[in-house]
Enzyme design. Structure first.
Site, PDB file in Angstrom:
ATOM      1  N   CYS A   1       0.818  -1.200   0.000  1.00 41.31           N
ATOM      2  CA  CYS A   1       0.000   0.000   0.000  1.00 41.31           C
ATOM      3  C   CYS A   1       0.857   1.257   0.000  1.00 41.31           C
ATOM      4  O   CYS A   1       0.367   2.343  -0.307  1.00 41.31           O
ATOM      5  CB  CYS A   1      -0.913  -0.015   1.219  1.00 41.31           C
ATOM      6  SG  CYS A   1      -1.570  -1.649   1.558  1.00 41.31           S
TER       7      CYS A   1
ATOM      8  N   ALA B   1      -7.123 -21.012   2.857  1.00 42.09           N
ATOM      9  CA  ALA B   1      -6.693 -19.881   2.034  1.00 42.09           C
ATOM     10  C   ALA B   1      -7.263 -18.577   2.573  1.00 42.09           C
ATOM     11  O   ALA B   1      -8.360 -18.552   3.143  1.00 42.09           O
ATOM     12  CB  ALA B   1      -7.134 -20.081   0.583  1.00 42.09           C
TER      13      ALA B   1
ATOM     14  N   ASP C   1      -6.335 -11.792  -0.844  1.00 45.19           N
ATOM     15  CA  ASP C   1      -6.846 -11.343  -2.143  1.00 45.19           C
ATOM     16  C   ASP C   1      -7.281 -12.493  -3.032  1.00 45.19           C
ATOM     17  O   ASP C   1      -8.005 -12.266  -4.010  1.00 45.19           O
ATOM     18  CB  ASP C   1      -5.748 -10.580  -2.904  1.00 45.19           C
ATOM     19  CG  ASP C   1      -5.489  -9.196  -2.348  1.00 45.19           C
ATOM     20  OD1 ASP C   1      -6.086  -8.853  -1.320  1.00 45.19           O
ATOM     21  OD2 ASP C   1      -4.674  -8.482  -2.946  1.00 45.19           O
TER      22      ASP C   1
HETATM   23  C1  FAD Z   1       0.049  -0.533  -5.174  1.00 43.33           C
HETATM   24  C2  FAD Z   1      -0.901  -1.137  -4.197  1.00 43.33           C
HETATM   25  C3  FAD Z   1      -1.534  -0.321  -3.266  1.00 43.33           C
HETATM   26  C4  FAD Z   1      -2.422  -0.870  -2.360  1.00 43.33           C
HETATM   27  N1  FAD Z   1      -3.019  -0.041  -1.460  1.00 43.33           N
HETATM   28  C5  FAD Z   1      -3.905  -0.562  -0.577  1.00 43.33           C
HETATM   29  C6  FAD Z   1      -4.533   0.267   0.371  1.00 43.33           C
HETATM   30  O1  FAD Z   1      -4.281   1.474   0.435  1.00 43.33           O
HETATM   31  N2  FAD Z   1      -5.435  -0.296   1.227  1.00 43.33           N
HETATM   32  C7  FAD Z   1      -5.714  -1.636   1.192  1.00 43.33           C
HETATM   33  O2  FAD Z   1      -6.513  -2.092   2.003  1.00 43.33           O
HETATM   34  N3  FAD Z   1      -5.126  -2.438   0.298  1.00 43.33           N
HETATM   35  C8  FAD Z   1      -4.240  -1.942  -0.582  1.00 43.33           C
HETATM   36  N4  FAD Z   1      -3.627  -2.775  -1.472  1.00 43.33           N
HETATM   37  C9  FAD Z   1      -4.002  -4.198  -1.471  1.00 43.33           C
HETATM   38  C10 FAD Z   1      -3.225  -5.022  -0.452  1.00 43.33           C
HETATM   39  O3  FAD Z   1      -1.872  -4.818  -0.623  1.00 43.33           O
HETATM   40  C11 FAD Z   1      -3.607  -6.459  -0.587  1.00 43.33           C
HETATM   41  O4  FAD Z   1      -4.968  -6.596  -0.334  1.00 43.33           O
HETATM   42  C12 FAD Z   1      -2.876  -7.392   0.354  1.00 43.33           C
HETATM   43  O5  FAD Z   1      -1.502  -7.240   0.225  1.00 43.33           O
HETATM   44  C13 FAD Z   1      -3.304  -8.821   0.076  1.00 43.33           C
HETATM   45  O6  FAD Z   1      -2.543  -9.719   0.784  1.00 43.33           O
HETATM   46  P1  FAD Z   1      -2.315 -11.184   0.230  1.00 43.33           P
HETATM   47  O7  FAD Z   1      -1.479 -11.876   1.235  1.00 43.33           O
HETATM   48  O8  FAD Z   1      -3.589 -11.791  -0.153  1.00 43.33           O
HETATM   49  O9  FAD Z   1      -1.516 -10.977  -1.135  1.00 43.33           O
HETATM   50  P2  FAD Z   1      -0.142 -10.267  -1.451  1.00 43.33           P
HETATM   51  O10 FAD Z   1       0.134  -9.194  -0.478  1.00 43.33           O
HETATM   52  O11 FAD Z   1      -0.167  -9.929  -2.870  1.00 43.33           O
HETATM   53  O12 FAD Z   1       0.916 -11.395  -1.194  1.00 43.33           O
HETATM   54  C14 FAD Z   1       0.953 -12.556  -1.983  1.00 43.33           C
HETATM   55  C15 FAD Z   1       2.388 -12.993  -2.116  1.00 43.33           C
HETATM   56  O13 FAD Z   1       2.377 -14.315  -2.562  1.00 43.33           O
HETATM   57  C16 FAD Z   1       3.438 -14.498  -3.459  1.00 43.33           C
HETATM   58  N5  FAD Z   1       3.090 -15.643  -4.289  1.00 43.33           N
HETATM   59  C17 FAD Z   1       2.068 -15.746  -5.168  1.00 43.33           C
HETATM   60  N6  FAD Z   1       2.068 -16.965  -5.715  1.00 43.33           N
HETATM   61  C18 FAD Z   1       3.104 -17.639  -5.176  1.00 43.33           C
HETATM   62  C19 FAD Z   1       3.625 -18.945  -5.368  1.00 43.33           C
HETATM   63  N7  FAD Z   1       3.044 -19.767  -6.193  1.00 43.33           N
HETATM   64  N8  FAD Z   1       4.699 -19.296  -4.657  1.00 43.33           N
HETATM   65  C20 FAD Z   1       5.293 -18.439  -3.793  1.00 43.33           C
HETATM   66  N9  FAD Z   1       4.852 -17.210  -3.591  1.00 43.33           N
HETATM   67  C21 FAD Z   1       3.778 -16.802  -4.273  1.00 43.33           C
HETATM   68  C22 FAD Z   1       3.491 -13.200  -4.225  1.00 43.33           C
HETATM   69  O14 FAD Z   1       4.777 -13.004  -4.749  1.00 43.33           O
HETATM   70  C23 FAD Z   1       3.140 -12.188  -3.161  1.00 43.33           C
HETATM   71  O15 FAD Z   1       4.299 -11.607  -2.572  1.00 43.33           O
HETATM   72  C24 FAD Z   1      -2.706  -2.253  -2.382  1.00 43.33           C
HETATM   73  C25 FAD Z   1      -2.065  -3.072  -3.305  1.00 43.33           C
HETATM   74  C26 FAD Z   1      -1.167  -2.537  -4.192  1.00 43.33           C
HETATM   75  C27 FAD Z   1      -0.491  -3.429  -5.164  1.00 43.33           C
HETATM   76  C1  COA Z   2       3.596  -7.709  10.195  1.00 42.46           C
HETATM   77  C2  COA Z   2       2.996  -9.054   9.848  1.00 42.46           C
HETATM   78  C3  COA Z   2       4.101 -10.016   9.605  1.00 42.46           C
HETATM   79  C4  COA Z   2       2.093  -9.545  10.968  1.00 42.46           C
HETATM   80  O1  COA Z   2       2.831  -9.827  12.121  1.00 42.46           O
HETATM   81  P1  COA Z   2       2.218  -9.647  13.548  1.00 42.46           P
HETATM   82  O2  COA Z   2       3.177 -10.163  14.513  1.00 42.46           O
HETATM   83  O3  COA Z   2       0.848 -10.194  13.605  1.00 42.46           O
HETATM   84  O4  COA Z   2       2.259  -8.094  13.633  1.00 42.46           O
HETATM   85  P2  COA Z   2       1.337  -7.044  14.286  1.00 42.46           P
HETATM   86  O5  COA Z   2       2.062  -5.778  14.431  1.00 42.46           O
HETATM   87  O6  COA Z   2       0.100  -7.032  13.497  1.00 42.46           O
HETATM   88  O7  COA Z   2       1.159  -7.659  15.765  1.00 42.46           O
HETATM   89  C5  COA Z   2       0.016  -7.601  16.344  1.00 42.46           C
HETATM   90  C6  COA Z   2       0.079  -8.540  17.538  1.00 42.46           C
HETATM   91  O8  COA Z   2       0.588  -7.880  18.663  1.00 42.46           O
HETATM   92  C7  COA Z   2      -0.419  -7.722  19.633  1.00 42.46           C
HETATM   93  N1  COA Z   2      -0.269  -6.389  20.164  1.00 42.46           N
HETATM   94  C8  COA Z   2      -0.165  -5.244  19.470  1.00 42.46           C
HETATM   95  N2  COA Z   2       0.000  -4.228  20.307  1.00 42.46           N
HETATM   96  C9  COA Z   2       0.011  -4.734  21.550  1.00 42.46           C
HETATM   97  C10 COA Z   2       0.140  -4.157  22.837  1.00 42.46           C
HETATM   98  N3  COA Z   2       0.310  -2.857  22.993  1.00 42.46           N
HETATM   99  N4  COA Z   2       0.075  -4.975  23.903  1.00 42.46           N
HETATM  100  C11 COA Z   2      -0.102  -6.297  23.752  1.00 42.46           C
HETATM  101  N5  COA Z   2      -0.219  -6.884  22.545  1.00 42.46           N
HETATM  102  C12 COA Z   2      -0.159  -6.102  21.462  1.00 42.46           C
HETATM  103  C13 COA Z   2      -1.703  -7.940  18.905  1.00 42.46           C
HETATM  104  O9  COA Z   2      -2.683  -8.412  19.773  1.00 42.46           O
HETATM  105  C14 COA Z   2      -1.298  -8.942  17.864  1.00 42.46           C
HETATM  106  O10 COA Z   2      -1.189 -10.231  18.423  1.00 42.46           O
HETATM  107  P3  COA Z   2      -2.310 -11.360  18.150  1.00 42.46           P
HETATM  108  O11 COA Z   2      -2.543 -11.367  16.670  1.00 42.46           O
HETATM  109  O12 COA Z   2      -1.709 -12.581  18.665  1.00 42.46           O
HETATM  110  O13 COA Z   2      -3.497 -10.911  18.917  1.00 42.46           O
HETATM  111  C15 COA Z   2       2.052  -8.970   8.631  1.00 42.46           C
HETATM  112  O14 COA Z   2       0.940  -8.185   8.984  1.00 42.46           O
HETATM  113  C16 COA Z   2       2.722  -8.338   7.453  1.00 42.46           C
HETATM  114  O15 COA Z   2       3.493  -8.967   6.761  1.00 42.46           O
HETATM  115  N6  COA Z   2       2.418  -7.064   7.205  1.00 42.46           N
HETATM  116  C17 COA Z   2       3.017  -6.329   6.124  1.00 42.46           C
HETATM  117  C18 COA Z   2       2.361  -6.633   4.780  1.00 42.46           C
HETATM  118  C19 COA Z   2       1.010  -6.030   4.617  1.00 42.46           C
HETATM  119  O16 COA Z   2       0.143  -6.140   5.468  1.00 42.46           O
HETATM  120  N7  COA Z   2       0.821  -5.392   3.469  1.00 42.46           N
HETATM  121  C20 COA Z   2      -0.410  -4.802   3.126  1.00 42.46           C
HETATM  122  C21 COA Z   2      -0.638  -3.537   3.848  1.00 42.46           C
HETATM  123  S1  COA Z   2       0.539  -2.309   3.391  1.00 42.46           S
END
Ligand code: FAD
Ligand code: COA
Ligand code: FAD
Ligand code: COA
Lengths: 551, 551
Positions: free
Chosen positions: B44, B282, B285
């Site tokens: 995002c 699963a 997205d």
């Molecule tokens: C530019 C952009 C902006 C966004 N902005 C927002 C926002 O503002 N707010 C919001 O709510 N959402 C936003 N989204 C959407 C959000 O990022 C997704 O909804 C979220 O990341 C979905 O998580 P996911 O785990 O389903 O998929 P992804 O985050 O896409 O992760 C899937 C991963 O699986 C890997 N993968 C796929 N197939 C395989 C395979 N066969 N083997 C190994 N690895 C594989 C891919 O490489 C990828 O890294 C945005 C997305 C994009 C691209």
């Molecule tokens: C970060 C990621 C690995 C998740 O890891 P996570 O350890 O669950 O990380 P979080 O920061 O969400 O941690 C939240 C945990 O800490 C706990 N926590 C947070 N603040 C706390 C506090 N102040 N006191 C006690 N517990 C706390 C929550 O309860 C939660 O634990 P639970 O799920 O067992 O209840 C995963 O969300 C990720 O890969 N994020 C990046 C990708 C992504 O989301 N992209 C799309 C958006 S840009």
């Protein structure tokens, strides 16, 4: 037959009732009596007018008598004070303050919205032209005159509630030296001590002299200057003093009316805003009703409830008591310099006082995605029922997004929501606004983890007690963080090392975990619990909450 | 026995499941497979990194494989693509893209979170190095390289959804000439046409060339330059083209697995995220589930739901299907230059398509008290059930406070709330944050007035139809406002004059009232109705909505 509605008070509750009455009953005669010179003014804007934030005085008036007549055919009689009510005759006795005459006016239904006036306790020396309080437009005109005078350099605000602090901010912005005096041990009583300490730090950082746990003993007059003597004997010289220690229902004129009043002077009403006289209703700051949360009687002097009560009251008058009022949970907010402070529902101290069972979850987290610019820390505290998870209240302090989080919690409380709802809540997420897990979700997760036995939290004061009772204080932050300051006697094992250093943790003692905000403490707790440690608790809000509160 | 959990996909859904699984099961073996070079990155944030709003690349990574191992003992294997699943043997087949080797890995439970990839339709000429799409860090690295090159001056964004518009903004901020091409008649399909027009005006005001109702016919290559030929034959030259016309579940590798997929390629799951194979779950997205509102299958590619599903999925794995997922209502938001655009639940067009009964209330009002500085107009639209008042959805466009209003509506939808709840909602009010009656209350009042027979609203398109069918169009704004532009054929009687000019209003025709935003129209409606006029409707959102939509 054409009804005749008389209304006492011409601002939020009064004018609001009048407007809705007209829309519900085109043919009625509606007359509104206002003691002051103005109706429908923005009380809530007055501090900002003093601070020159609102620059045009005319902006303070939402309605004028002319506009009211033009658009809604409501007659607003200003400078008209109602001094008595004859319930038998169904008349009110009015003093025309302009013409200096008196007369009676008959009603079919009478609506009271006289509001609340600032409390003025009998402190020695309290009568002095430099000692002012703030309720009306004429009050702010006087205060502004005083500020505008070059001789006015030092101000003291007595009372650290939201009006006091809004005034302190605006006086400071006008270049005055400002002191705030508060008898309690914290400002902003709508939140608890642990969060209030953040506000206090901010006030001090902004150059406000803050005196806590110190009341005013007396005011000593030296010409136009007043020395404020505190209970601690501290003496503060001031050219201007704002008294802001609370408000009291402005119901003195009802004393002999036979209308039932509560001890604080508030008008007793039922859920249709009817007083003990069926022909007389009341709304706004002057009424008392049962809190939907604590079930105890409360008086909530806020504009949102006053406006909503007014609308509902009009409907109940026209329709005949069809729509019961469900009450107010006291949702409120204030901007204090760069901070926002807000709260909804019951506080921890309120719950303690009411003897209601509760638990507390605190998080200090970014107001939006951490990687997006200008992220600032937001503190969020939620109080909930220890078995059902029903939300009792929420409070928040931060630089952005505080209003949103409190409004969401208010919405959930309104629907008898639980912390499970907070965990599931589906926020609108993009990096400038939230995180993929909103602070609301996080605080929900923390609470649900406790309800489901995954975690056991402890609050800063209980933790401090446990420490004194010999608990093993385990700080799981990094070594660098630990060295910058930690809980007295705490042992440091970074959470990333914990799995390899389990032997250093005693099994026969209470263990209190802490990290910076609670998150890593929780991660460590999960490791310990799944390795057979049972006497473990995680400090909610972490060292940040503890340190804020202990300081 | 120690469980072995394998996870495909290392970002929101995958990494989120892994993290929660560890906290629920300290002893399990957890391995996450990610095809790309990075895990846990902020998809995002990518547009803002392109725009140099996020300046440090490292900020995009929420977790690294090392940190994941250190803190949660999760093994993250990057550059590891899963190419096949043997459900009988309970193994996955992995391609190690670094070492160029292949191997099998056994699982007890397999979790799929492969996400969705940008749609790339078979448009002639679509394969060219200047034509890019955006999903991953490596995508943004390439895009950024291109932007950084001084030769890159003109960009075309194909697709006016939130990712496309975020990119358009960031490209513009980097100094490029930017065109946006959208095949539909509006941008931001998460909101309806009437509100989208505000966004379109804003985009144009910011210097974006906007092409609506015009698809790409072909891309013509001229060396490093590409000419984008639209269906209308318009030709736009570009050095960089961002394709952003939607995403599709990235599930090609599941084709032969026997895992049930929907037509759009999404993985079918039950409320515990179980696929048709009990050992395979699963999230994210890539899945399809039933909308709690329309009850039809939906795929919602958003990070909030992905993260929450992940957490719940882990719990259901460890606890054995105890916590059903209640679904997502698609709450989403985007910042588009100075505007915020957000929506929750169903849109009007969605409701029409689903054949669900609804009504609509619109208000254009200040985001906070009108007398407090920097008030900006906020448009808020709510769709609700015409009998029960149950909220179907909400959408908002404005400069501040949009996120808050949509979050509040989302909270209420989550609790099956009605427009009565919006009317009663107790907001945190102080002048910088809200009004004594919040826009949420106002839109609630409007809707409740309709439900209770006090008012009858009509939408801009129905009003336009009524006008064509000969309705009496009555504009109750002031003469000055009327002269600046009005609905064709409308007659002007200012609402303040209406009581004295009732004779000018026909009793035997349909009357459509309008003012600027709907408020005075409603006041006028109350006067007419109580004077025996029955065929009256008030244009919801007033001339502002109408004019936005008609233009
Ligand atoms: C530019 C952009 C902006 C966004 N902005 C927002 C926002 O503002 N707010 C919001 O709510 N959402 C936003 N989204 C959407 C959000 O990022 C997704 O909804 C979220 O990341 C979905 O998580 P996911 O785990 O389903 O998929 P992804 O985050 O896409 O992760 C899937 C991963 O699986 C890997 N993968 C796929 N197939 C395989 C395979 N066969 N083997 C190994 N690895 C594989 C891919 O490489 C990828 O890294 C945005 C997305 C994009 C691209
Ligand atoms: C970060 C990621 C690995 C998740 O890891 P996570 O350890 O669950 O990380 P979080 O920061 O969400 O941690 C939240 C945990 O800490 C706990 N926590 C947070 N603040 C706390 C506090 N102040 N006191 C006690 N517990 C706390 C929550 O309860 C939660 O634990 P639970 O799920 O067992 O209840 C995963 O969300 C990720 O890969 N994020 C990046 C990708 C992504 O989301 N992209 C799309 C958006 S840009
Ligand atoms: C400085 C200040 C800031 C505030 N800020 C906020 C805020 O940010 N948020 C918030 O929610 N609330 C705020 N409030 C509170 C809010 O203004 C009140 O809750 C609201 O105005 C109450 O409405 P009311 O009709 O009950 O009383 P009022 O608004 O006080 O109106 C009562 C009126 O009745 C008149 N009256 C009284 N007795 C008589 C009589 N006998 N005859 C004739 N007239 C009479 C009075 O002159 C007065 O004008 C603020 C108040 C003040 C003073
Ligand atoms: C202004 C005041 C006189 C109330 O008058 P009002 O006519 O009810 O004013 P509002 O702006 O609140 O009007 C809202 C009405 O318009 C309707 N409305 C608002 N926007 C609308 C729209 N776009 N379309 C249709 N109707 C709309 C609402 O439904 C409501 O009518 P209802 O109550 O019959 O349902 C009273 O609130 C007041 O005096 N306020 C100032 C004092 C004050 O509140 N001070 C404390 C806070 S600073």
């Amino acid at each position: 037959m054409k009804k005749k509605y008389l209304i006492i008070g011409g601002v939020a509750g009064g004018a609001g009732t009048a407007a809705r009455l007209r829309r519900r009953d085109e043919n009625a005669q509606i007359i509104m009596f206002e003691r002051g010179e103005y109706i429908s003014y923005a009380n809530c804007g007055l501090p900002y007018y003093a601070g020159n934030v609102i620059t045009e005085r005319s902006r303070l008036f939402v309605m004028t008598p002319d506009k009211f007549m033009e658009s809604l055919r409501v007659e607003a009689r200003i400078l008209s004070e109602v001094v008595a009510i004859d319930r038998e005759a169904k008349t009110i006795h009015v003093k025309d303050l302009k013409r200096n005459t008196e007369y009676d006016e008959r009603y079919d239904v009478l609506i009271l919205s006289p509001g609340a006036s600032p409390v003025k306790p009998p402190i020695p020396g309290i009568e002095h032209p430099a000692i002012m309080s703030l309720r009306s437009v004429s009050d702010i005109d006087s205060i502004k005159d005083k500020i505008d005078s070059p001789a006015t350099k030092r101000a003291v605000v007595v009372g650290g509630g939201f009006i006091g602090l809004e005034m302190a901010e605006n006086l400071k912005e006008r270049g005055l030296q400002v002191s705030v005096v508060e008898a309690l041990d914290q400002v902003m009583n709508i939140i608890d001590y642990d969060l209030a300490s953040e506000v206090q730090q901010h006030l001090r950082a902004k150059g406000i002299n803050l005196f806590l746990k110190d009341g005013v003993a007396s005011f000593e007059h030296h010409g136009s200057l007043v020395s404020v003597r505190l209970q601690s004997e501290t003496l503060i010289d001031a050219d201007l003093i704002i008294l802001s220690i609370g408000v009291r229902p402005d119901t003195a004129f009802l004393k002999d009316s036979g209308i039932a009043l509560a001890k604080n002077g508030a008008i007793k009403v039922d859920e249709f805003f009817t007083t003990n006289d069926q022909a007389i209703r009341a709304v706004g700051d002057a009424i008392v009703f049962d809190s939907p949360l604590s079930k105890s009687p409360v008086t909530i002097p806020l504009a949102g409830p006053a406006n909503k009560q007014a609308r509902l009251c009009a409907d109940n008058i026209v329709d005949g008591n069809k729509k019961p009022y469900t009450g107010s949970i006291g949702t409120s907010i204030a901007k204090i310099f760069d901070l926002t402070v807000a709260s909804t529902g019951l506080t921890e101290k309120g719950l303690k006082a009411a003897g209601l069972p509760y638990r507390c979850a605190i998080t200090h987290t970014g107001n939006h995605a951490g990687y997006y610019p200008n992220v600032r820390q937001l503190s969020l505290k939620v109080l909930y029922h220890p078995e059902t998870g029903k939300i009792w209240g929420g409070q928040s302090v931060g630089y952005g997004g505080v209003d949103k989080r409190i409004d969401i919690i208010s919405a959930f409380i309104g629907k008898e929501g639980t912390v499970y709802d907070l965990a599931e809540f589906e926020q609108a997420y993009a990096p400038p606004f939230s995180s993929a897990k909103d602070p609301i979700n996080m605080v929900g997760f923390i609470a649900v983890n406790v309800l489901e036995g995954m975690s056991d939290t402890i609050s800063w004061d209980e933790a401090e007690q446990a420490r004194k009772n010999g608990a093993f204080m385990l700080d799981v932050r990094s070594e660098e963080e630990f060295e910058l300051g930690a809980i007295e006697g705490a042992v440091n094992i970074p959470n990333t090392d914990l799995r390899d250093r389990l032997k250093e943790v005693p099994k026969d003692r209470d263990i209190i975990l802490n990290c910076a905000i609670g998150l890593r403490g929780y991660f460590a707790e999960r490791i310990l619990r799944q390795n057979g440690f049972t006497r473990v608790k995680n400090l909610t809000g972490g060292f940040k909450t503890y340190d804020n509160a202990i300081r």
